[in-house]
Design a protein around this motif. Structure first.
Motif, PDB file in Angstrom:
ATOM      1  N   SER A  55       0.823  -1.205   0.000  1.00  9.42           N
ATOM      2  CA  SER A  55       0.000   0.000   0.000  1.00  9.42           C
ATOM      3  C   SER A  55       0.859   1.258   0.000  1.00  9.42           C
ATOM      4  O   SER A  55       2.009   1.250   0.460  1.00  9.42           O
ATOM      5  CB  SER A  55      -0.920   0.019   1.232  1.00  9.42           C
ATOM      6  N   GLY A  56       0.274   2.346  -0.483  1.00  4.43           N
ATOM      7  CA  GLY A  56       0.988   3.611  -0.489  1.00  4.43           C
ATOM      8  C   GLY A  56       1.331   4.093   0.906  1.00  4.43           C
ATOM      9  O   GLY A  56       2.389   4.695   1.124  1.00  4.43           O
ATOM     10  N   GLY A 150      -3.093  10.983   7.487  1.00  8.57           N
ATOM     11  CA  GLY A 150      -4.080  11.024   6.416  1.00  8.57           C
ATOM     12  C   GLY A 150      -3.889   9.942   5.384  1.00  8.57           C
ATOM     13  O   GLY A 150      -4.859   9.479   4.758  1.00  8.57           O
ATOM     14  N   LEU A 151      -2.639   9.495   5.181  1.00 11.47           N
ATOM     15  CA  LEU A 151      -2.398   8.373   4.267  1.00 11.47           C
ATOM     16  C   LEU A 151      -3.172   7.140   4.696  1.00 11.47           C
ATOM     17  O   LEU A 151      -3.728   6.421   3.868  1.00 11.47           O
ATOM     18  CB  LEU A 151      -0.907   8.034   4.241  1.00 11.47           C
ATOM     19  N   TRP A 152      -3.197   6.896   6.014  1.00 11.89           N
ATOM     20  CA  TRP A 152      -3.916   5.723   6.511  1.00 11.89           C
ATOM     21  C   TRP A 152      -5.423   5.916   6.381  1.00 11.89           C
ATOM     22  O   TRP A 152      -6.161   4.958   6.177  1.00 11.89           O
ATOM     23  CB  TRP A 152      -3.500   5.429   7.950  1.00 11.89           C
ATOM     24  N   GLY A 153      -5.869   7.159   6.484  1.00 16.38           N
ATOM     25  CA  GLY A 153      -7.271   7.432   6.204  1.00 16.38           C
ATOM     26  C   GLY A 153      -7.609   7.159   4.753  1.00 16.38           C
ATOM     27  O   GLY A 153      -8.680   6.607   4.442  1.00 16.38           O
ATOM     28  N   MET A 154      -6.717   7.540   3.847  1.00 15.24           N
ATOM     29  CA  MET A 154      -6.909   7.253   2.429  1.00 15.24           C
ATOM     30  C   MET A 154      -6.987   5.748   2.187  1.00 15.24           C
ATOM     31  O   MET A 154      -7.847   5.263   1.441  1.00 15.24           O
ATOM     32  CB  MET A 154      -5.756   7.847   1.620  1.00 15.24           C
ATOM     33  N   GLU A 155      -6.083   4.997   2.838  1.00 18.04           N
ATOM     34  CA  GLU A 155      -6.101   3.543   2.680  1.00 18.04           C
ATOM     35  C   GLU A 155      -7.396   2.946   3.238  1.00 18.04           C
ATOM     36  O   GLU A 155      -7.945   1.988   2.664  1.00 18.04           O
ATOM     37  CB  GLU A 155      -4.892   2.927   3.393  1.00 18.04           C
ATOM     38  N   ALA A 156      -7.886   3.490   4.349  1.00 18.25           N
ATOM     39  CA  ALA A 156      -9.139   2.992   4.910  1.00 18.25           C
ATOM     40  C   ALA A 156     -10.288   3.175   3.923  1.00 18.25           C
ATOM     41  O   ALA A 156     -11.128   2.275   3.746  1.00 18.25           O
ATOM     42  CB  ALA A 156      -9.450   3.713   6.227  1.00 18.25           C
ATOM     43  N   LEU A 157     -10.310   4.321   3.256  1.00 19.49           N
ATOM     44  CA  LEU A 157     -11.339   4.550   2.238  1.00 19.49           C
ATOM     45  C   LEU A 157     -11.191   3.582   1.076  1.00 19.49           C
ATOM     46  O   LEU A 157     -12.189   3.046   0.561  1.00 19.49           O
ATOM     47  CB  LEU A 157     -11.252   5.993   1.734  1.00 19.49           C
ATOM     48  N   LEU A 158      -9.956   3.353   0.649  1.00 18.88           N
ATOM     49  CA  LEU A 158      -9.709   2.426  -0.455  1.00 18.88           C
ATOM     50  C   LEU A 158     -10.218   1.027  -0.120  1.00 18.88           C
ATOM     51  O   LEU A 158     -10.927   0.396  -0.923  1.00 18.88           O
ATOM     52  CB  LEU A 158      -8.211   2.375  -0.769  1.00 18.88           C
ATOM     53  N   TYR A 159      -9.862   0.533   1.058  1.00 22.33           N
ATOM     54  CA  TYR A 159     -10.271  -0.823   1.427  1.00 22.33           C
ATOM     55  C   TYR A 159     -11.774  -0.928   1.636  1.00 22.33           C
ATOM     56  O   TYR A 159     -12.377  -1.962   1.314  1.00 22.33           O
ATOM     57  CB  TYR A 159      -9.523  -1.272   2.682  1.00 22.33           C
ATOM     58  N   ALA A 160     -12.382   0.120   2.181  1.00 24.08           N
ATOM     59  CA  ALA A 160     -13.816   0.057   2.461  1.00 24.08           C
ATOM     60  C   ALA A 160     -14.661   0.250   1.196  1.00 24.08           C
ATOM     61  O   ALA A 160     -15.630  -0.473   0.973  1.00 24.08           O
ATOM     62  CB  ALA A 160     -14.186   1.104   3.503  1.00 24.08           C
ATOM     63  N   PRO A 167     -11.943  -5.773   7.317  1.00 25.86           N
ATOM     64  CA  PRO A 167     -10.952  -5.846   8.402  1.00 25.86           C
ATOM     65  C   PRO A 167      -9.741  -4.946   8.158  1.00 25.86           C
ATOM     66  O   PRO A 167      -9.252  -4.279   9.077  1.00 25.86           O
ATOM     67  CB  PRO A 167     -10.563  -7.334   8.431  1.00 25.86           C
ATOM     68  N   GLU A 168      -9.242  -4.931   6.912  1.00 20.08           N
ATOM     69  CA  GLU A 168      -8.103  -4.078   6.593  1.00 20.08           C
ATOM     70  C   GLU A 168      -8.481  -2.603   6.702  1.00 20.08           C
ATOM     71  O   GLU A 168      -7.668  -1.765   7.125  1.00 20.08           O
ATOM     72  CB  GLU A 168      -7.595  -4.386   5.185  1.00 20.08           C
ATOM     73  N   ALA A 169      -9.717  -2.272   6.328  1.00 21.28           N
ATOM     74  CA  ALA A 169     -10.177  -0.887   6.455  1.00 21.28           C
ATOM     75  C   ALA A 169     -10.179  -0.446   7.916  1.00 21.28           C
ATOM     76  O   ALA A 169      -9.749   0.670   8.235  1.00 21.28           O
ATOM     77  CB  ALA A 169     -11.579  -0.741   5.855  1.00 21.28           C
ATOM     78  N   ILE A 209      -6.107   7.863  -5.639  1.00 23.93           N
ATOM     79  CA  ILE A 209      -6.744   6.543  -5.740  1.00 23.93           C
ATOM     80  C   ILE A 209      -7.763   6.489  -6.857  1.00 23.93           C
ATOM     81  O   ILE A 209      -7.796   5.525  -7.648  1.00 23.93           O
ATOM     82  CB  ILE A 209      -7.382   6.144  -4.402  1.00 23.93           C
ATOM     83  N   VAL A 210      -8.623   7.510  -6.947  1.00 21.88           N
ATOM     84  CA  VAL A 210      -9.662   7.490  -7.982  1.00 21.88           C
ATOM     85  C   VAL A 210      -9.065   7.423  -9.390  1.00 21.88           C
ATOM     86  O   VAL A 210      -9.466   6.583 -10.199  1.00 21.88           O
ATOM     87  CB  VAL A 210     -10.615   8.688  -7.819  1.00 21.88           C
ATOM     88  N   PRO A 211      -8.065   8.278  -9.747  1.00 25.00           N
ATOM     89  CA  PRO A 211      -7.460   8.136 -11.081  1.00 25.00           C
ATOM     90  C   PRO A 211      -6.782   6.784 -11.308  1.00 25.00           C
ATOM     91  O   PRO A 211      -6.868   6.227 -12.414  1.00 25.00           O
ATOM     92  CB  PRO A 211      -6.440   9.290 -11.129  1.00 25.00           C
ATOM     93  N   LEU A 212      -6.114   6.240 -10.266  1.00 27.55           N
ATOM     94  CA  LEU A 212      -5.460   4.934 -10.433  1.00 27.55           C
ATOM     95  C   LEU A 212      -6.486   3.835 -10.665  1.00 27.55           C
ATOM     96  O   LEU A 212      -6.261   2.927 -11.476  1.00 27.55           O
ATOM     97  CB  LEU A 212      -4.620   4.618  -9.185  1.00 27.55           C
ATOM     98  N   GLN A 213      -7.612   3.917  -9.975  1.00 28.78           N
ATOM     99  CA  GLN A 213      -8.656   2.940 -10.190  1.00 28.78           C
ATOM    100  C   GLN A 213      -9.213   3.031 -11.622  1.00 28.78           C
ATOM    101  O   GLN A 213      -9.532   2.008 -12.246  1.00 28.78           O
ATOM    102  CB  GLN A 213      -9.792   3.151  -9.178  1.00 28.78           C
ATOM    103  N   MET A 214      -9.319   4.244 -12.134  1.00 31.82           N
ATOM    104  CA  MET A 214      -9.801   4.421 -13.510  1.00 31.82           C
ATOM    105  C   MET A 214      -8.817   3.852 -14.516  1.00 31.82           C
ATOM    106  O   MET A 214      -9.215   3.227 -15.503  1.00 31.82           O
ATOM    107  CB  MET A 214     -10.051   5.905 -13.771  1.00 31.82           C
TER     108      MET A 214
END
Length: 217
Positions: A55-56, A150-160, A167-169, A209-214
């Motif tokens: 993860s980032g 905030g990076l971990w908040g970003m990861e929480a959003l990604l996982y959720a 669980p990872e979120a 995250i949104v652009p990478l997902q696209m």
């Protein structure tokens, strides 16, 4: 006319340069080793936890630690350069092991994408680590630590939201909260850091995250 030379005057700059080169080598070499370890950890961890080492947030933790621990007597610009070296080392270590230790890294597209991101995130989080650990200005300490949390908040959003790995979120969300609570200096900085982290996490999710997902989708 003769000129006198102060003993040791020319040796001091050379010694300082060697120390800088040594710190840069440690940062880059540590990133390289950690990149290999994150690749290996994906095989060690069970099920959906395998994605977490790659993860980032985990990778940027290395740059943050480099800035906080390795550049105590330097300026933040040096910590930023060390962070860049650490993140570049991570990319090379991760994909180098994938190429030579596994079944191959495949296309160069994603290694180049992550290398580009590393050369942006590495300096930012190297400087953020320096600001948090050594900065005298409370605003910079809050900004540096808030960006890291905030990076971990970003990861929480990604996982959720995107991966549906709950669980990872929750694990990332716990770090998002605990980092300001445990690492900020006082109650005021804790509250400000939490607010900064929430704003940074949302912005990072929207911007990265949104652009990478696209692209990957």
């Amino acid at each position: 006319m003769t000129t006198s030379t102060i003993p040791g005057a020319s040796a001091a700059p050379r010694s300082h340069l060697r120390a800088r080169v040594g710190r840069a080598a440690v940062a880059t070499g540590g990133g390289l080793l950690f990149g290999v370890l994150t690749n290996l950890a994906q095989g060690w961890l069970p099920d959906t936890w395998q994605q977490l080492p790659n993860s980032g947030a985990v990778w940027c933790t290395v740059a943050f630690a480099v800035g906080a621990l390795l550049y105590r007597h330097e300026r933040p610009v040096q910590a930023a350069l060390g962070g860049a070296g650490a993140e570049a080392g991570l990319v090379v270590g991760y994909y180098g092991y994938a190429e030579f230790g596994r079944d191959g890294a495949g296309s160069l597209f994603f290694p180049l994408v992550w290398l580009g991101l590393a050369l942006v995130a590495g300096p930012l989080f190297g400087a953020a680590g320096w600001w948090w650990r050594h900065g005298r200005d409370a605003r910079r300490r809050v900004a540096g630590l808030g960006a890291f949390a905030g990076l971990w908040g970003m990861e929480a959003l990604l996982y959720a939201i995107d991966l549906h790995h709950i669980p990872e979120a929750y694990a990332c969300l716990a770090l998002f909260v605990l980092i300001p609570l445990l690492m900020a200096r006082d109650h005021k900085e804790r509250a400000l850091t939490l607010g900064t982290a929430a704003a940074f996490g949302l912005m990072a999710y929207a911007a990265v995250i949104v652009p990478l997902q696209m692209v990957s989708g």
